[in-house]
Scaffold this active site. Structure first.
Site, PDB file in Angstrom:
ATOM      1  CD  GLU A 269      -3.166   0.704   2.127  1.00 55.59           C
ATOM      2  OE1 GLU A 269      -4.353   0.670   1.765  1.00 55.59           O
ATOM      3  OE2 GLU A 269      -2.807   0.533   3.317  1.00 55.59           O
ATOM      4  CG  HIS A 290       6.591 -30.036   1.062  1.00 56.13           C
ATOM      5  ND1 HIS A 290       7.217 -31.227   0.733  1.00 56.13           N
ATOM      6  CD2 HIS A 290       7.018 -29.718   2.299  1.00 56.13           C
ATOM      7  CE1 HIS A 290       7.981 -31.608   1.739  1.00 56.13           C
ATOM      8  NE2 HIS A 290       7.884 -30.710   2.705  1.00 56.13           N
ATOM      9  CE  LYS A 404     -10.551   2.532   2.475  1.00 56.48           C
ATOM     10  NZ  LYS A 404      -9.815   3.316   3.511  1.00 56.48           N
TER      11      LYS A 404
END
Length: 430
Positions: A269, A290, A404
């Site tokens: 950010e 893995h 937003k």
């Protein structure tokens, strides 16, 4: 990365380091003064003592920077499997708004013995407001209007905002969130310190560790002798000269997993602007040996690695395999889980290096409050200095704000049949 390439960016950080010193002296970046604060301890300690005495469980409501730092500190001491040695209430730090998991958490708690802390810097974070307004009517019905204020505390900026209005409506106590410290940098403020105190952690040691790293960085004459500056130069230099576009933090301890997630937001950010920045990736060792190591070794050469580990856990007893009668287990006989974790970390590091992957290692002598504060300050400084090299502002997040705004518009229009954004700009932001 050649020495000349590294020197170029280290030299470029000389004026950046001086600007950092000036910002500290002139108090222009309040974050840099936060580790020195002592004026807020009495209030924070009083709230924490009341929560510790009154509740078996404490739920922290928030998202992003309002929750990730506190969770990193709490998970350093408690990874969620055993509370036999806990020094305070069970802490539940909610980082998402999935109604299934949120309601499952609330159903699992004795709400009469549960306290809540709602954190939103702006006071208008949609996720936190809805979390809070989901809980408050429940508490009011259960406890009665006069006792709700004993069960919830708000942390938000000292100005008129929705969370302040909610606090007034329900007579809730409010702690001030520092207006000049952004959420992702706020772990050393009440945002991270209050949950730590409630959990019984030594919150003062967190700030002490951060202060030591900051003081060393500010008095260091050369960026080459400053670990955060060196980290910033390497990260930006690798991206610029070698197309290293991703930064993998490989944490070899469950207790450090949430720290890596906190770092992921901080780096992404702060630096992801104007087409710049590198992508932070969280990985857990040895699990990802893995699942991702094949890609890391034989896939695109576009990643740098930070291998993060601590000491071998003393609670890990050796295992006896001698009575199994299988010589294929001889190498494991007398080994412990901690030793296997440690050699896995070293083997992965050496393998990455042998395959010419850029690697740095951070070996923590102890995973405790002081070391966590030190490491968090290291990464905050490294991020700020990397932003200087990239010529971006590390403290804003303009693209996030577009999303937003669009979410607010879509919620406002949910009763209508219109579901498209009102503008092309908002559609692009989505």
């Amino acid at each position: 990365m050649s020495s000349s390439e590294l020197s170029f960016f280290l030299d470029a950080l000389n004026p950046a380091m001086e600007r950092l010193r000036e910002a500290y002296r002139e108090r222009r970046i309040p974050l840099l003064r936060t580790p020195e604060r002592v004026d807020d301890w009495p209030r924070l300690q009083a709230v924490a003592d009341r929560y510790r005495a009154s509740f078996d469980d404490v739920v922290v409501l928030g998202t992003g920077g309002s929750s990730l730092g506190g969770r990193a500190l709490y998970n350093m001491a408690n990874v969620g499997f055993d509370d036999g040695d806990r020094r305070g209430p069970n802490l539940h730090i909610v980082t998402n708004i999935d109604p299934y998991s949120f309601q499952a958490l609330l159903r699992s708690l004795d709400m009469r013995r549960t306290g809540f802390i709602a954190i939103s810097k702006s006071g208008g974070t949609a996720e936190t407001v809805l979390q809070t307004m989901t809980v408050l009517p429940m508490l009011e019905r259960l406890l009665g209007p006069r006792r709700v204020g004993r069960a919830m505390t708000i942390v938000t900026e000292p100005k008129d905002n929705p969370m302040r209005r909610i606090a007034e409506r329900y007579a809730l106590p409010v702690l001030d969130h520092d207006e000049a410290v952004g959420g992702r940098y706020s772990v050393l403020t009440a945002v991270g310190m209050l949950p730590s105190l409630i959990a019984g952690l030594d919150a003062r040691a967190v700030r002490d560790g951060a202060r030591e790293v900051l003081a060393h960085s500010l008095r260091t004459g050369s960026p080459a002798d400053c670990a955060p500056a060196l980290g910033a130069a390497v990260a930006v230099g690798l991206e610029r000269y070698h197309d290293i576009g991703s930064s993998v933090m490989l944490a070899y301890s469950d207790r450090l997993g949430s720290l890596a997630r906190w770092y992921r937001q901080l780096w992404a950010e702060s630096l992801g602007k104007e087409g710049k920045g590198t992508t932070p990736i969280y990985a857990a060792g040895p699990v990802d040996q893995h699942s991702q190591l094949q890609l890391w070794l034989d896939g695109p050469r576009d990643k740098m690695f930070t291998v993060l580990g601590g000491p071998i856990a003393p609670c890990s007893p050796p295992v006896d395999c001698s009575h199994i009668g299988d010589d294929r287990l001889d190498y494991l006989n007398g080994a412990s889980l901690g030793e296997l974790l440690d050699v896995s970390r070293r083997a992965t590091t050496e393998t990455l290096i042998a395959n010419d992957r850029p690697v740095r290692t951070i070996d923590m002598a102890a995973i405790d409050e002081r070391s966590m504060g030190a490491l968090m300050m290291h990464y905050m400084l490294e991020t700020i200095l990397a932003a200087d090299l990239l010529c971006v502002n590390p403290f804003d997040q303009p693209a996030v704000e577009h999303g937003k705004k669009l979410a607010r518009r879509l919620l406002s229009a949910r009763g209508e049949h219109r579901t498209v954004p009102a503008s092309r700009e908002e559609a692009a932001a989505a």
